[in-house]
Design an enzyme around this catalytic site. Structure first.
Site, PDB file in Angstrom:
ATOM      1  N   THR A  37      -4.272  -0.650  -7.158  1.00 26.76           N
ATOM      2  CA  THR A  37      -5.043   0.507  -7.582  1.00 26.76           C
ATOM      3  C   THR A  37      -4.215   1.776  -7.652  1.00 26.76           C
ATOM      4  O   THR A  37      -3.146   1.879  -7.041  1.00 26.76           O
ATOM      5  CB  THR A  37      -6.209   0.728  -6.575  1.00 26.76           C
ATOM      6  N   GLY A  84     -14.012  -1.562  -6.575  1.00 28.96           N
ATOM      7  CA  GLY A  84     -15.324  -1.017  -6.210  1.00 28.96           C
ATOM      8  C   GLY A  84     -15.328  -0.133  -4.977  1.00 28.96           C
ATOM      9  O   GLY A  84     -16.395   0.094  -4.399  1.00 28.96           O
ATOM     10  N   GLY A  85     -14.162   0.367  -4.560  1.00 27.13           N
ATOM     11  CA  GLY A  85     -14.115   1.292  -3.414  1.00 27.13           C
ATOM     12  C   GLY A  85     -14.762   0.656  -2.196  1.00 27.13           C
ATOM     13  O   GLY A  85     -14.463  -0.487  -1.837  1.00 27.13           O
ATOM     14  N   THR A  92     -10.218   0.304  -9.274  1.00 21.86           N
ATOM     15  CA  THR A  92      -9.214  -0.581  -8.727  1.00 21.86           C
ATOM     16  C   THR A  92      -9.298  -1.805  -9.623  1.00 21.86           C
ATOM     17  O   THR A  92     -10.215  -1.919 -10.421  1.00 21.86           O
ATOM     18  CB  THR A  92      -9.617  -0.859  -7.272  1.00 21.86           C
ATOM     19  N   SER A 112      -7.717   1.131   3.558  1.00 21.49           N
ATOM     20  CA  SER A 112      -8.244   0.652   2.282  1.00 21.49           C
ATOM     21  C   SER A 112      -9.439  -0.261   2.515  1.00 21.49           C
ATOM     22  O   SER A 112      -9.694  -0.696   3.645  1.00 21.49           O
ATOM     23  CB  SER A 112      -7.137  -0.116   1.561  1.00 21.49           C
ATOM     24  N   SER A 113     -10.148  -0.560   1.434  1.00 19.04           N
ATOM     25  CA  SER A 113     -11.224  -1.564   1.493  1.00 19.04           C
ATOM     26  C   SER A 113     -10.868  -2.789   0.651  1.00 19.04           C
ATOM     27  O   SER A 113     -11.692  -3.699   0.515  1.00 19.04           O
ATOM     28  CB  SER A 113     -12.527  -0.968   0.962  1.00 19.04           C
ATOM     29  N   ARG A 161       0.843  -1.193   0.000  1.00 15.31           N
ATOM     30  CA  ARG A 161       0.000   0.000   0.000  1.00 15.31           C
ATOM     31  C   ARG A 161       0.886   1.254   0.000  1.00 15.31           C
ATOM     32  O   ARG A 161       1.966   1.254   0.614  1.00 15.31           O
ATOM     33  CB  ARG A 161      -0.859  -0.032   1.254  1.00 15.31           C
TER      34      ARG A 161
HETATM   35  N1  GLY Z   1      -8.593   3.334  -2.928  1.00 16.79           N
HETATM   36  C1  GLY Z   1      -9.642   2.484  -2.553  1.00 16.79           C
HETATM   37  C2  GLY Z   1      -9.274   1.551  -1.469  1.00 16.79           C
HETATM   38  O1  GLY Z   1      -8.119   1.311  -1.237  1.00 16.79           O
HETATM   39  O2  GLY Z   1     -10.136   1.051  -0.783  1.00 16.79           O
END
Ligand code: GLY
Length: 516
Positions: A346, A420-421, A328, A399-400, A51
């Site tokens: 992403t 999908g955020g 993403t 993040s998700s 990340r």
């Molecule tokens: N940028 C979206 C996530 O990492 O959840």
């Protein structure tokens, strides 16, 4: 790669680099992500965190204006929006530790596609057309992705990325040092210095990916391995599965009003906890053990009214309108030895910050928007951030992303994940429920109508195709049901009785399932 005798890790790294050329809105060198890897030889399952990080000069209030309110322009579309990228460090480390091929070989397809070009697809054409007004502020982005004169390439025309090819070749030759110390690093720093960005040489040199213990849970006899913080994905996936385990979803039926009601009430509770507790565990304490324990699930389960929707505001306060991006990307790979990789990575928005570093062909992320600019205020996905996710130098933004491997008797059964955020976690959840509770094959589990609730805004989002009767029954239970565009885009592999079944989500163009 697999046909050549490479393992799933070789293939995953090759795909990761290749998508930087062919799917520039999400595949990347200038972003970051997460990978869950199962190693057949040792039986281990590990989580790789590559990340992005906040630069050393980042400050808690850097995205607030003079009135103390968040300025989304700054956190999404300025040079301040860029987190220190992790993809090149992550991919090179995974290959070196667990792969069998050289970095040069892994980069070869990406180099060839960038250098010689490839035919522009409908999806690429459309996304570039949409992104043009945002890209327009950055001459290097226009020069990289548009025709001389600034028009988007038409479908079937060839997109050549000479600068990207040069960067990829440098990485092939010098390894990650090319990106974090060499000429690419210099170009990134020059771009930052010229435009008020924060990333310095020291930030790049200091970037390291981290191997973490995956989040482990169980669900109806299956083992779940998914991503730990700084992603919230694994924690809340397991938390929701724990709550849902005590309900007979299979008996109630897929997407029946009763099943959806319980899923939605579960989602609200999990996303409220996300707000309260989740952040980078290198900086803040996250009560992971409790959040993923069966005991805590029982406490939450008892809060659910079986017949009525609980208003989100009686769980915790918040709420805002939001812009959404699906950009993403995820892929899943299993090899014949039983190694498995689930990778989600992403740039955050489509084409990230839309900033291409001149001379490199590399787009930079706008991941800093995933931090809490101000506690209680929503980010681009409408996700309300808490204190645990406030900005600190070198911290990773929450993040998700939820790359996940589901195992049966110690062997990968399902490898999955999605873009999908905020909807990534619930999309992954539904793929698993569809496969386990509703006994669907992976194609049916992928295609089935999805629903989503994230606590705030207090609305139950459903895709087109949900039965009208169900829609009405849910409304009568007190849910505000809203029809919204398709959610997520899973790429999954299922392994049953020695046979691999793959499914690419029909919700997005250009996806591919391939086996041999
Ligand atoms: N940028 C979206 C996530 O990492 O959840």
């Amino acid at each position: 790669m697999l046909q050549e005798g490479g393992n799933a890790i070789d293939a995953a790294v090759t795909v990761g680099f290749t998508l930087a050329a062919t799917l520039p809105r999400a595949g990347n060198l200038g972003g970051g992500g997460f990978m869950v890897v199962h190693l057949a030889a040792t039986g281990e399952t590990i989580a790789i965190d590559y990340r992005e990080k906040a630069p050393l000069a980042a400050t808690r209030d850097m995205f607030l204006d003079e009135k103390g309110e968040p300025d989304p322009e700054k956190s999404r579309f300025s040079h301040l929006a860029v987190g220190v990228p992790g993809t090149v460090a992550g991919m090179t480390m995974v290959l070196e530790k667990y792969g069998t091929i050289s970095l040069e070989r892994a980069l070869q397809p990406a180099i060839a596609l960038a250098e010689n070009g490839f035919p522009v697809t409908q999806d690429l054409h459309r996304s570039l057309k949409f992104a043009k007004p945002y890209m327009a502020a950055h001459p290097a982005s226009i020069a990289t992705y548009y025709k001389p004169g600034g028009e988007p390439y038409q479908v079937g025309e060839t997109l050549v990325q000479k600068d990207l090819a040069r960067s990829l070749k440098l990485i092939a030759k010098e390894g990650k040092a090319a990106f974090y110390q060499g000429s690419i690093a210099e170009a990134i720093v020059a771009e930052m210095e010229a435009n008020g960005g924060l990333i310095t040489k020291a930030d790049l040199v200091a970037y390291e990916p981290v191997i973490r213990q995956p989040i482990r849970g169980t669900y109806r006899g299956y083992e779940i391995y998914s991503m730990p913080p700084p992603s919230s994905g694994g924690v809340h996936l397991v938390q929701m599965l724990n709550i849902l385990e005590s309900f007979p979803l299979g008996e109630w039926g897929h997407n029946s009003a009763q099943t959806i009601h319980i899923m939605v009430e579960t989602m609200k509770l999990a996303y409220a906890d996300r707000f309260k507790f989740l952040g980078d565990t290198d900086f803040v304490f996250v009560p992971i053990k409790r959040l993923i324990s069966k005991n805590y699930a029982q406490i939450l389960r008892d809060k659910i009214n079986l017949d009525r929707a609980t208003p989100s505001k009686s769980i915790l306060p918040g709420g805002k309108e939001f812009f959404e991006s699906n950009d993403t990307t995820h892929y899943s790979i299993i090899d014949s030895q039983g190694n498995a990789v689930a990778n989600t990575y992403t740039l955050n928005f489509s084409y990230g910050s839309q900033i291409t570093v001149p001379g490199t062909g590399i787009l930079l992320n706008n991941e800093m928007d995933d931090f809490t600019a101000k506690p209680g205020v929503a980010n681009a996905y409408g996700l309300i951030g808490g204190e645990s996710n406030s900005i600190e130098p070198e911290k990773r933004m929450l993040s998700s992303m939820t790359p996940t491997i589901v195992m049966k008797s110690g062997k990968p059964f399902l490898v999955t994940g999605s873009p999908g955020g905020s909807r990534i976690i619930t999309t992954t959840l539904q793929t698993i429920l569809n496969a386990i509770d509703h006994d669907m094959n992976i194609a049916a589990a992928t295609n089935a109508v999805r629903i989503h609730h994230q606590w705030f805004p207090d609305e139950l989002r459903v895709e087109r195709g949900l039965n009208r009767d169900t829609f009405n029954l849910l409304t009568r239970k007190g849910h505000k049901v809203v029809l919204k565009p398709a959610m997520g885009s899973t790429q999954s592999v299922m392994h049953i009785n020695g046979i691999f079944y793959g499914a690419s989500d029909p919700r997005k163009q250009g996806a591919l399932t391939l086996g041999y």
